[in-house]
Design an enzyme around this catalytic site. Structure first.
Site, PDB file in Angstrom:
ATOM      1  N   ARG A  92      11.845  -2.512   1.134  1.00  0.00           N
ATOM      2  CA  ARG A  92      11.143  -1.416   0.465  1.00  0.00           C
ATOM      3  C   ARG A  92      11.210  -0.160   1.319  1.00  0.00           C
ATOM      4  O   ARG A  92      10.881  -0.171   2.506  1.00  0.00           O
ATOM      5  CB  ARG A  92       9.679  -1.795   0.215  1.00  0.00           C
ATOM      6  CG  ARG A  92       8.786  -0.652  -0.280  1.00  0.00           C
ATOM      7  CD  ARG A  92       9.044  -0.329  -1.744  1.00  0.00           C
ATOM      8  NE  ARG A  92       8.378   0.865  -2.214  1.00  0.00           N
ATOM      9  CZ  ARG A  92       7.220   0.901  -2.832  1.00  0.00           C
ATOM     10  NH1 ARG A  92       6.541  -0.206  -3.028  1.00  0.00           N
ATOM     11  NH2 ARG A  92       6.722   2.036  -3.260  1.00  0.00           N
ATOM     12  N   ARG A 101      12.349   0.958  -6.516  1.00  0.00           N
ATOM     13  CA  ARG A 101      11.949   0.143  -5.370  1.00  0.00           C
ATOM     14  C   ARG A 101      12.404  -1.297  -5.510  1.00  0.00           C
ATOM     15  O   ARG A 101      12.470  -1.831  -6.607  1.00  0.00           O
ATOM     16  CB  ARG A 101      10.443   0.191  -5.170  1.00  0.00           C
ATOM     17  CG  ARG A 101       9.676  -0.347  -6.364  1.00  0.00           C
ATOM     18  CD  ARG A 101       8.331   0.274  -6.505  1.00  0.00           C
ATOM     19  NE  ARG A 101       8.476   1.623  -6.952  1.00  0.00           N
ATOM     20  CZ  ARG A 101       7.579   2.319  -7.586  1.00  0.00           C
ATOM     21  NH1 ARG A 101       6.419   1.801  -7.860  1.00  0.00           N
ATOM     22  NH2 ARG A 101       7.784   3.542  -7.957  1.00  0.00           N
ATOM     23  N   ASP A 104       7.290  -3.763  -5.077  1.00  0.00           N
ATOM     24  CA  ASP A 104       6.010  -3.070  -4.963  1.00  0.00           C
ATOM     25  C   ASP A 104       4.923  -4.113  -5.149  1.00  0.00           C
ATOM     26  O   ASP A 104       4.941  -4.850  -6.141  1.00  0.00           O
ATOM     27  CB  ASP A 104       5.906  -1.993  -6.036  1.00  0.00           C
ATOM     28  CG  ASP A 104       4.671  -1.121  -5.900  1.00  0.00           C
ATOM     29  OD1 ASP A 104       4.183  -0.949  -4.768  1.00  0.00           O
ATOM     30  OD2 ASP A 104       4.207  -0.601  -6.930  1.00  0.00           O
ATOM     31  N   ASP A 106       0.739  -4.446  -5.132  1.00  0.00           N
ATOM     32  CA  ASP A 106      -0.521  -3.705  -5.129  1.00  0.00           C
ATOM     33  C   ASP A 106      -1.690  -4.651  -5.271  1.00  0.00           C
ATOM     34  O   ASP A 106      -1.661  -5.555  -6.125  1.00  0.00           O
ATOM     35  CB  ASP A 106      -0.576  -2.724  -6.313  1.00  0.00           C
ATOM     36  CG  ASP A 106       0.400  -1.575  -6.189  1.00  0.00           C
ATOM     37  OD1 ASP A 106       0.542  -1.041  -5.078  1.00  0.00           O
ATOM     38  OD2 ASP A 106       1.007  -1.207  -7.211  1.00  0.00           O
TER      39      ASP A 106
END
Length: 170
Positions: A92, A101, A104, A106
């Site tokens: 990344r 990307r 990712d 989160d």
């Protein structure tokens, strides 16, 4: 928050996963496997994979997205660091906001914690506006309510126009 059999405090966290570079399906599958090996944590459930068009910068490939629920004794910032390490292991690079990307990750929610710090905002500040988060979350936790925002089914209905398709056989 609850306790394990060895009296360790554990929390429930929902993690959003996304990729649109370097074989995104494989990136997300590998990330699920890596979430299962986080220290002091346990992968409880993973959603199906979903394909969605990019939001914001639309001149990039479609994304593969998913959501996982984990149980963890890691504090929120320690969990964030562990997720950033996984992203880094996938190559990344953060060139600019909303860039394509490889991976990712989160933290979407961490128990009912509300946090508004520079590097960590909980619940995730835009999750309620993103069908690519809400659809897989609805699959694995249909009665879930985002703290301070409401039921995910209602929030998903308000995301009109965002196409999210479940990946077949993936």
């Amino acid at each position: 928050m609850s306790r394990t059999s060895d009296d360790q405090m554990v929390s429930q966290a929902y993690i959003g996963l996304g990729s649109n570079l370097n074989d995104p399906v494989s990136q997300v599958r590998r990330a699920f496997d890596e979430l299962a090996t986080l220290p002091s944590s346990r992968l409880l459930v993973r959603s199906s994979l979903y394909r969605s068009a990019p939001l914001g910068r639309i001149d990039q490939p479609d994304f593969i997205n998913a959501v996982a629920r984990i149980e963890t004794a890691l504090a929120p910032y320690d969990l964030l660091r562990a997720l950033l390490d996984i992203e880094h292991g996938h190559g990344r690079v953060r060139e600019y906001a909303n860039a394509p990307r490889t991976l990712d990750l989160d933290i979407l929610t961490y128990d009912d914690l509300r946090c508004n710090a520079d590097c960590l905002i909980l619940p995730h500040p835009r999750m309620h506006q993103r069908a690519f988060v809400l659809q897989p979350l609805l699959e694995i936790a249909p009665d879930f309510r985002i703290p301070g925002l409401g039921a995910i089914a209602e929030l998903l209905a308000a995301c009109g126009g965002q196409q999210v398709e479940r990946e077949k056989n993936k």
